[in-house]
Design a protein around this motif. Sequence first.
Motif, PDB file in Angstrom:
ATOM      1  N   ASP A  39       0.815  -1.220   0.000  1.00 34.29           N
ATOM      2  CA  ASP A  39       0.000   0.000   0.000  1.00 34.29           C
ATOM      3  C   ASP A  39       0.843   1.263   0.000  1.00 34.29           C
ATOM      4  O   ASP A  39       0.342   2.352  -0.301  1.00 34.29           O
ATOM      5  CB  ASP A  39      -0.933   0.005   1.227  1.00 34.29           C
ATOM      6  N   GLY A  40       2.099   1.158   0.377  1.00 34.66           N
ATOM      7  CA  GLY A  40       2.983   2.315   0.427  1.00 34.66           C
ATOM      8  C   GLY A  40       4.359   1.895   0.893  1.00 34.66           C
ATOM      9  O   GLY A  40       4.529   0.813   1.481  1.00 34.66           O
ATOM     10  N   LEU A  41       5.358   2.733   0.632  1.00 28.59           N
ATOM     11  CA  LEU A  41       6.739   2.411   0.976  1.00 28.59           C
ATOM     12  C   LEU A  41       7.293   3.402   1.993  1.00 28.59           C
ATOM     13  O   LEU A  41       7.014   4.602   1.923  1.00 28.59           O
ATOM     14  CB  LEU A  41       7.615   2.429  -0.278  1.00 28.59           C
ATOM     15  N   HIS A  42       8.078   2.879   2.926  1.00 27.42           N
ATOM     16  CA  HIS A  42       8.766   3.703   3.916  1.00 27.42           C
ATOM     17  C   HIS A  42      10.269   3.473   3.745  1.00 27.42           C
ATOM     18  O   HIS A  42      10.783   2.394   4.070  1.00 27.42           O
ATOM     19  CB  HIS A  42       8.352   3.321   5.337  1.00 27.42           C
ATOM     20  N   TYR A  43      10.964   4.476   3.230  1.00 29.83           N
ATOM     21  CA  TYR A  43      12.427   4.431   3.141  1.00 29.83           C
ATOM     22  C   TYR A  43      12.984   5.148   4.366  1.00 29.83           C
ATOM     23  O   TYR A  43      12.805   6.369   4.510  1.00 29.83           O
ATOM     24  CB  TYR A  43      12.911   5.112   1.865  1.00 29.83           C
ATOM     25  N   LEU A  44      13.640   4.402   5.250  1.00 25.21           N
ATOM     26  CA  LEU A  44      14.096   4.952   6.519  1.00 25.21           C
ATOM     27  C   LEU A  44      15.614   4.927   6.604  1.00 25.21           C
ATOM     28  O   LEU A  44      16.265   3.969   6.176  1.00 25.21           O
ATOM     29  CB  LEU A  44      13.516   4.148   7.688  1.00 25.21           C
ATOM     30  N   THR A  45      16.188   6.005   7.195  1.00 22.06           N
ATOM     31  CA  THR A  45      17.617   6.040   7.491  1.00 22.06           C
ATOM     32  C   THR A  45      17.819   6.225   8.993  1.00 22.06           C
ATOM     33  O   THR A  45      16.988   6.832   9.677  1.00 22.06           O
ATOM     34  CB  THR A  45      18.331   7.173   6.741  1.00 22.06           C
ATOM     35  N   PHE A  46      18.928   5.687   9.487  1.00 28.16           N
ATOM     36  CA  PHE A  46      19.294   5.784  10.895  1.00 28.16           C
ATOM     37  C   PHE A  46      20.717   6.345  10.956  1.00 28.16           C
ATOM     38  O   PHE A  46      21.631   5.786  10.350  1.00 28.16           O
ATOM     39  CB  PHE A  46      19.260   4.408  11.574  1.00 28.16           C
ATOM     40  N   LEU A  51      25.822   8.479   8.776  1.00 29.48           N
ATOM     41  CA  LEU A  51      24.808   7.511   8.383  1.00 29.48           C
ATOM     42  C   LEU A  51      25.208   6.128   8.872  1.00 29.48           C
ATOM     43  O   LEU A  51      26.349   5.703   8.694  1.00 29.48           O
ATOM     44  CB  LEU A  51      24.656   7.506   6.864  1.00 29.48           C
ATOM     45  N   ARG A  52      24.273   5.419   9.507  1.00 32.63           N
ATOM     46  CA  ARG A  52      24.583   4.095  10.049  1.00 32.63           C
ATOM     47  C   ARG A  52      23.861   2.963   9.321  1.00 32.63           C
ATOM     48  O   ARG A  52      24.476   2.026   8.838  1.00 32.63           O
ATOM     49  CB  ARG A  52      24.200   4.054  11.540  1.00 32.63           C
ATOM     50  N   LEU A  53      22.529   3.067   9.284  1.00 35.20           N
ATOM     51  CA  LEU A  53      21.716   1.975   8.759  1.00 35.20           C
ATOM     52  C   LEU A  53      20.571   2.522   7.922  1.00 35.20           C
ATOM     53  O   LEU A  53      20.244   3.711   7.986  1.00 35.20           O
ATOM     54  CB  LEU A  53      21.155   1.123   9.902  1.00 35.20           C
ATOM     55  N   GLY A  54      19.965   1.634   7.163  1.00 39.43           N
ATOM     56  CA  GLY A  54      18.770   1.965   6.403  1.00 39.43           C
ATOM     57  C   GLY A  54      17.792   0.809   6.441  1.00 39.43           C
ATOM     58  O   GLY A  54      18.165  -0.325   6.772  1.00 39.43           O
ATOM     59  N   LEU A  55      16.547   1.083   6.102  1.00 39.53           N
ATOM     60  CA  LEU A  55      15.526   0.039   6.113  1.00 39.53           C
ATOM     61  C   LEU A  55      14.406   0.433   5.158  1.00 39.53           C
ATOM     62  O   LEU A  55      13.967   1.587   5.157  1.00 39.53           O
ATOM     63  CB  LEU A  55      14.967  -0.147   7.525  1.00 39.53           C
ATOM     64  N   ILE A  56      13.954  -0.520   4.369  1.00 39.97           N
ATOM     65  CA  ILE A  56      12.816  -0.315   3.475  1.00 39.97           C
ATOM     66  C   ILE A  56      11.653  -1.146   3.978  1.00 39.97           C
ATOM     67  O   ILE A  56      11.777  -2.358   4.143  1.00 39.97           O
ATOM     68  CB  ILE A  56      13.155  -0.720   2.033  1.00 39.97           C
ATOM     69  N   GLY A  74      15.451  -6.957   5.800  1.00 43.29           N
ATOM     70  CA  GLY A  74      16.337  -6.535   6.877  1.00 43.29           C
ATOM     71  C   GLY A  74      16.990  -5.195   6.603  1.00 43.29           C
ATOM     72  O   GLY A  74      16.655  -4.482   5.657  1.00 43.29           O
ATOM     73  N   PHE A  75      17.961  -4.856   7.445  1.00 42.67           N
ATOM     74  CA  PHE A  75      18.615  -3.556   7.386  1.00 42.67           C
ATOM     75  C   PHE A  75      19.638  -3.473   6.253  1.00 42.67           C
ATOM     76  O   PHE A  75      20.323  -4.449   5.932  1.00 42.67           O
ATOM     77  CB  PHE A  75      19.329  -3.262   8.705  1.00 42.67           C
ATOM     78  N   CYS A  76      19.754  -2.292   5.688  1.00 36.33           N
ATOM     79  CA  CYS A  76      20.904  -1.934   4.862  1.00 36.33           C
ATOM     80  C   CYS A  76      21.960  -1.332   5.793  1.00 36.33           C
ATOM     81  O   CYS A  76      21.639  -0.841   6.879  1.00 36.33           O
ATOM     82  CB  CYS A  76      20.518  -0.898   3.812  1.00 36.33           C
TER      83      CYS A  76
END
Length: 318
Positions: A39-46, A51-56, A74-76
């Motif tokens: 239904d939708g995408l969440h591109y997240l950065t931490f 920059l440490r991590l990312g997650l879709i 899982g995490f990028c």
Amino acid sequence: MAMRIERVDAQQFDRLFSRGCSHLFNSVAFTELNRDKCDGLHYLTFGDTRLRLGLILGERGVRLLSPFSAPFGGFCYTNSRQLIEVIDEAVGLLAQYSREAGKKVELFLPPDIYAPGLMPKFNSSLLRNGKLMYADVNYHYPLGGINDADWEEVVAGRMNSKSRMKFRKALQTPFNIEVLDRNCERDIERVYGVIASNRTHKGYPLRMSLDDVKRTAPVAQAEFIVMSLEGEDVAAALVYRVSPGIMQVVYWGDAPGWEHLHPMHRFAPEVMRICHGLGAETLDIGPSSEEGVPSPGLCFFKESIGCIPSLKPRFEVG
């Protein structure tokens, strides 16, 4: 400086996390190809000072899923030397993000072979700060030594006695092995037809449509491999390049009616040989369980030809 979580757009995420930072299924190209399946995408950065991590995450009803249409997600990460306290902080921020969104996050992690020095840290953090839903049994095959000169002896040495006997017998049949053209629709249809008949015969699910396979082939740099006998296709495989040094069997199987020739005991080693020749160091054979429940027959076959088991866990956060 405290870590922050930030939602970004696909273009920014793609600039920050290349495919080499994690694996194919966490790439923006693969995600956008399948975006109509959520239904939708969440591109997240931490990040903190860096920059440490990312997650879709793919939004589907009351859940935020990684992956939403792939074997694992899982995490990028920007590098594979993340400290466990950094991962803990990121998981805590993810739990907070989940609560604020009013949706549970589910993460289906890859097996340890994709990042042996990092995946145990993610597992530890999510076990302590999340909830283990289940873990699938996944198999892989180390491709060291599988070269054209002595591959038959190498693979035979890793088999149990019964599989070795079937392999030796199958070598006496004049099967023809081909690597087909991923850009040729007829070749893709040829491989898909064998896989579809195998799944129907054995009652296994076939989650990818023919159109899915055709659309994904260039993004995944897919290989289509077929084994035939006297002009009839006996077995086929669809293999992806998933991360540097690792290729994954998405589907493989034999056509009904050829069991007496032990085609998979010949075809599986041929796929391993071909993938090694294409530069892979490891072949991810995929899971042999469904929602944590193993298939004894699949587990036995993969172990009998020398594959190694590991776990692919699914966690809930928030």
